[in-house]
Design an enzyme around this catalytic site. Structure first.
Site, PDB file in Angstrom:
ATOM      1  N   HIS A  27      42.894  32.498  55.642  1.00 29.32           N
ATOM      2  CA  HIS A  27      42.024  33.021  54.589  1.00 29.32           C
ATOM      3  C   HIS A  27      42.784  32.895  53.270  1.00 29.32           C
ATOM      4  O   HIS A  27      43.967  33.233  53.193  1.00 29.32           O
ATOM      5  CB  HIS A  27      41.669  34.474  54.889  1.00 29.32           C
ATOM      6  CG  HIS A  27      41.055  35.174  53.723  1.00 29.32           C
ATOM      7  ND1 HIS A  27      40.016  34.612  53.012  1.00 29.32           N
ATOM      8  CD2 HIS A  27      41.339  36.363  53.117  1.00 29.32           C
ATOM      9  CE1 HIS A  27      39.689  35.436  52.023  1.00 29.32           C
ATOM     10  NE2 HIS A  27      40.479  36.494  52.068  1.00 29.32           N
ATOM     11  N   ASN A  73      39.679  33.536  45.861  1.00 28.70           N
ATOM     12  CA  ASN A  73      39.368  34.147  47.153  1.00 28.70           C
ATOM     13  C   ASN A  73      37.845  34.206  47.306  1.00 28.70           C
ATOM     14  O   ASN A  73      37.186  34.971  46.616  1.00 28.70           O
ATOM     15  CB  ASN A  73      39.984  35.550  47.196  1.00 28.70           C
ATOM     16  CG  ASN A  73      39.684  36.292  48.485  1.00 28.70           C
ATOM     17  OD1 ASN A  73      38.867  35.853  49.294  1.00 28.70           O
ATOM     18  ND2 ASN A  73      40.322  37.432  48.671  1.00 28.70           N
ATOM     19  N   CYS A  98      36.735  39.998  54.609  1.00 29.39           N
ATOM     20  CA  CYS A  98      37.069  38.574  54.492  1.00 29.39           C
ATOM     21  C   CYS A  98      37.295  37.924  55.850  1.00 29.39           C
ATOM     22  O   CYS A  98      37.461  36.710  55.934  1.00 29.39           O
ATOM     23  CB  CYS A  98      38.302  38.391  53.622  1.00 29.39           C
ATOM     24  SG  CYS A  98      38.084  39.002  51.947  1.00 29.39           S
TER      25      CYS A  98
HETATM   26  C1  LIG Z   1      46.428  41.631  43.361  1.00 32.93           C
HETATM   27  C2  LIG Z   1      47.917  41.396  43.375  1.00 32.93           C
HETATM   28  C3  LIG Z   1      48.217  39.956  43.023  1.00 32.93           C
HETATM   29  C4  LIG Z   1      48.524  42.294  42.302  1.00 32.93           C
HETATM   30  O1  LIG Z   1      49.918  42.137  42.319  1.00 32.93           O
HETATM   31  P1  LIG Z   1      50.849  43.423  42.093  1.00 32.93           P
HETATM   32  O2  LIG Z   1      52.216  42.962  41.975  1.00 32.93           O
HETATM   33  O3  LIG Z   1      50.515  44.424  43.126  1.00 32.93           O
HETATM   34  O4  LIG Z   1      50.320  43.905  40.706  1.00 32.93           O
HETATM   35  P2  LIG Z   1      50.420  45.337  40.099  1.00 32.93           P
HETATM   36  O5  LIG Z   1      49.109  46.003  40.216  1.00 32.93           O
HETATM   37  O6  LIG Z   1      51.630  46.040  40.639  1.00 32.93           O
HETATM   38  O7  LIG Z   1      50.667  44.946  38.623  1.00 32.93           O
HETATM   39  C5  LIG Z   1      51.852  44.338  38.141  1.00 32.93           C
HETATM   40  C6  LIG Z   1      51.763  44.231  36.644  1.00 32.93           C
HETATM   41  O8  LIG Z   1      50.762  43.265  36.288  1.00 32.93           O
HETATM   42  C7  LIG Z   1      49.732  43.857  35.505  1.00 32.93           C
HETATM   43  N1  LIG Z   1      48.455  43.267  35.901  1.00 32.93           N
HETATM   44  C8  LIG Z   1      47.679  43.603  36.954  1.00 32.93           C
HETATM   45  N2  LIG Z   1      46.610  42.797  37.014  1.00 32.93           N
HETATM   46  C9  LIG Z   1      46.715  41.926  35.997  1.00 32.93           C
HETATM   47  C10 LIG Z   1      45.940  40.865  35.523  1.00 32.93           C
HETATM   48  N3  LIG Z   1      44.815  40.472  36.155  1.00 32.93           N
HETATM   49  N4  LIG Z   1      46.363  40.173  34.469  1.00 32.93           N
HETATM   50  C11 LIG Z   1      47.484  40.510  33.807  1.00 32.93           C
HETATM   51  N5  LIG Z   1      48.277  41.519  34.203  1.00 32.93           N
HETATM   52  C12 LIG Z   1      47.892  42.220  35.283  1.00 32.93           C
HETATM   53  C13 LIG Z   1      49.807  45.320  35.829  1.00 32.93           C
HETATM   54  O9  LIG Z   1      49.273  46.101  34.807  1.00 32.93           O
HETATM   55  C14 LIG Z   1      51.294  45.522  35.993  1.00 32.93           C
HETATM   56  O10 LIG Z   1      51.907  45.579  34.728  1.00 32.93           O
HETATM   57  P3  LIG Z   1      53.191  46.517  34.466  1.00 32.93           P
HETATM   58  O11 LIG Z   1      54.267  46.011  35.353  1.00 32.93           O
HETATM   59  O12 LIG Z   1      53.443  46.304  33.011  1.00 32.93           O
HETATM   60  O13 LIG Z   1      52.739  47.896  34.814  1.00 32.93           O
HETATM   61  C15 LIG Z   1      48.501  41.725  44.742  1.00 32.93           C
HETATM   62  O14 LIG Z   1      48.517  43.100  44.923  1.00 32.93           O
HETATM   63  C16 LIG Z   1      47.742  41.096  45.872  1.00 32.93           C
HETATM   64  O15 LIG Z   1      47.719  39.908  46.041  1.00 32.93           O
HETATM   65  N6  LIG Z   1      47.088  41.920  46.725  1.00 32.93           N
HETATM   66  C17 LIG Z   1      46.359  41.444  47.847  1.00 32.93           C
HETATM   67  C18 LIG Z   1      45.211  40.554  47.489  1.00 32.93           C
HETATM   68  C19 LIG Z   1      43.973  41.035  48.167  1.00 32.93           C
HETATM   69  O16 LIG Z   1      43.846  42.166  48.444  1.00 32.93           O
HETATM   70  N7  LIG Z   1      43.055  40.191  48.465  1.00 32.93           N
HETATM   71  C20 LIG Z   1      41.885  40.595  49.145  1.00 32.93           C
HETATM   72  C21 LIG Z   1      42.179  40.695  50.570  1.00 32.93           C
HETATM   73  S1  LIG Z   1      40.967  39.915  51.511  1.00 32.93           S
END
Ligand SMILES: CC(C)(COP(=O)(O)OP(=O)(O)OC[C@H]1O[C@@H](n2cnc3c(N)ncnc32)[C@H](O)[C@@H]1OP(=O)(O)O)[C@@H](O)C(=O)NCCC(=O)NCCS
Lengths: 341, 76
Positions: free
Chosen positions: A252, A282, A118
């Protein structure tokens, strides 16, 4: 250094292409086990665009480029170099840049892609400025274009809700008026290579590969919320400027929560960040030129503003650059640039 | 500033609430902590105290006191 010999670069044109197909979170609910509420709360995204089969990365890049050329009032034949930041060319080769070159009707000029996750646009823009400052090229097309939704069938919901398609382009022209790149930083940490991986290694046809998307959202979140501020600091130090000299930070657009977290850690009000992730999700290398375009067209970003573009992404990579969009006639505003006056 | 105050301030920033109002044993979820804000909090705490918090440890950080205990353990 002989100041009067310094070659400056001005962004004279900007253009975008976004696929007409709007996909809201409610649409996403139909195909994925997810909810509008979850997506909005965790990411700030309301909708994104999905490219059709015809809207390839190169097609979108080309449309954005044509729009930018028109805005700059520059003919394709006047362009000296094309650089495209993208994670996802249609094929391993040719590059998107070569397809764009042919499609816009430019001939024989160098054209290449930069793969930096990205961070592709910031890598490409910083590279373009290097060619410009040597005087080798006078007019450069810099493009960020992505079609990441192609991977959705092979990804999980956490990945799928984040991304959208689009392209943005700028025309960078040499000028003797002091403006342009004030300073930049680029970096990478290959030890984080497994945190985001779009896997193509298990077959010649990239779409045959199993487990295409490998994604450690937590690690990326932590990395991103830290590196955003660090990269800004480094680019500012290079520029001999402070945050007060910057009108907008254009980050970004990966997740609004990453931007909020970085703003908190940097002690910067969130209003200083240009944010449009709600509309596009994104779009990887396209997110910064999309935001720049929108800001300039809406008048929120002024033609003489100083902007700090900052990106991070797969690799892991990061980059930031401080760009003064046009010369500032009142040097009081930018004490660090007194030397050119 | 002592450890507790530093952590209080950080959590206050993450949850956008006055630090003094955080009750030490009230679940942070009730103040609006979710999995993303938890990461935000952990990044802040890691940087402030120069410690590392494993992913598995995050789930156990339910209250202000849990966070203080975890940090004090690592600093000890
Ligand atoms: C993607 C992101 C929002 C996920 O958030 P998170 O808090 O890490 O999410 P988790 O994977 O721990 O999941 C939290 C809960 O939501 C649920 N969940 C995950 N994705 C979901 C979705 N799309 N919809 C609904 N629920 C979802 C999970 O199953 C989990 O449930 P639980 O607590 O019952 O087990 C976050 O990690 C993030 O922003 N990461 C960076 C973004 C990125 O990489 N961008 C690209 C970089 S260029």
């Amino acid at each position: 250094m002989e100041r009067h010999n310094k070659r400056y670069g001005k962004i004279t044109g900007w253009g975008i292409y976004t696929p007409p197909k709007v996909v809201t979170n409610f649409d996403m609910e139909k195909n994925w086990d997810t909810t509008n509420e979850w997506i909005v709360q965790r990411t700030g995204i309301q909708q994104r665009r999905f490219a059709s089969e015809e809207e390839t990365t190169a097609f979108m890049a080309t449309q954005a480029a044509l729009n930018a050329l028109e805005k700059a009032d520059v003919q394709a034949s006047e362009i000296d170099l094309i650089i495209v930041g993208t994670c996802l060319a249609e094929d391993f080769t040719p590059s998107v840049a070569c397809i764009v070159q042919s499609a816009i009707g430019a001939k024989n000029i160098p054209a290449f892609d930069i793969s930096a996750g990205c961070s592709g646009f910031v890598y490409s823009l910083s590279t373009a400025y290097q060619f410009l400052s040597t005087g080798l090229y006078q007019r450069i097309l810099v493009i960020g274009a992505e079609n990441l939704t192609r991977f959705f069938e092979r990804s999980d919901r956490t990945f799928a809700v984040l991304f959208g398609d689009g392209a943005g382009a700028i025309v960078l022209e040499q000028t003797d008026q002091p403006c342009g790149l004030q300073g930049f930083t680029l970096g990478a940490d290959g030890s984080g290579q497994d945190d985001i991986r779009l896997n193509t290694s298990s077959g010649l046809n990239r779409f045959d590969a199993g487990h295409l998307v490998q994604f450690n959202g937590r690690e990326v979140f932590k990395f991103a919320s830290r590196i955003l501020g660090k990269a800004c600091d480094q680019a500012l130090a290079q520029s001999n400027l402070s945050l007060d000299d910057v009108d907008w930070i254009i980050p970004h657009q990966a997740n609004i929560r990453i931007i909020q977290s970085a703003a908190k850690n940097m002690g910067v009000p969130i209003g200083k960040f240009y944010i449009n992730i709600d509309q596009y999700g994104n779009t990887s290398s396209a997110s910064i030129p999309l935001a720049l375009f929108e800001g300039l067209e809406s008048g929120r970003i002024k033609p003489t503003d100083t902007v700090l573009m900052v990106a991070f992404g797969a690799g892991l990579t990061w980059g930031a650059c401080v760009v003064q969009l046009a010369p500032v006639l009142n040097p009081q505003l930018h004490p660090a640039q007194h030397s050119w006056a | 500033m002592n450890t507790e105050q530093t952590i209080r301030n950080e959590i206050g920033l993450v949850l956008a609430m006055p630090p003094a109002e955080i009750l030490p044993d009230k679940p942070l979820v009730e103040y609006g902590l979710d999995s993303v804000r938890a990461m935000d909090m952990v990044v802040g705490v890691e940087d402030l105290f120069d410690i590392e918090v494993e992913d598995m440890e995050i789930a156990a950080l339910k209250t202000l006191n849990d966070v203080i205990g975890m940090v004090e353990n690592k600093l000890a």
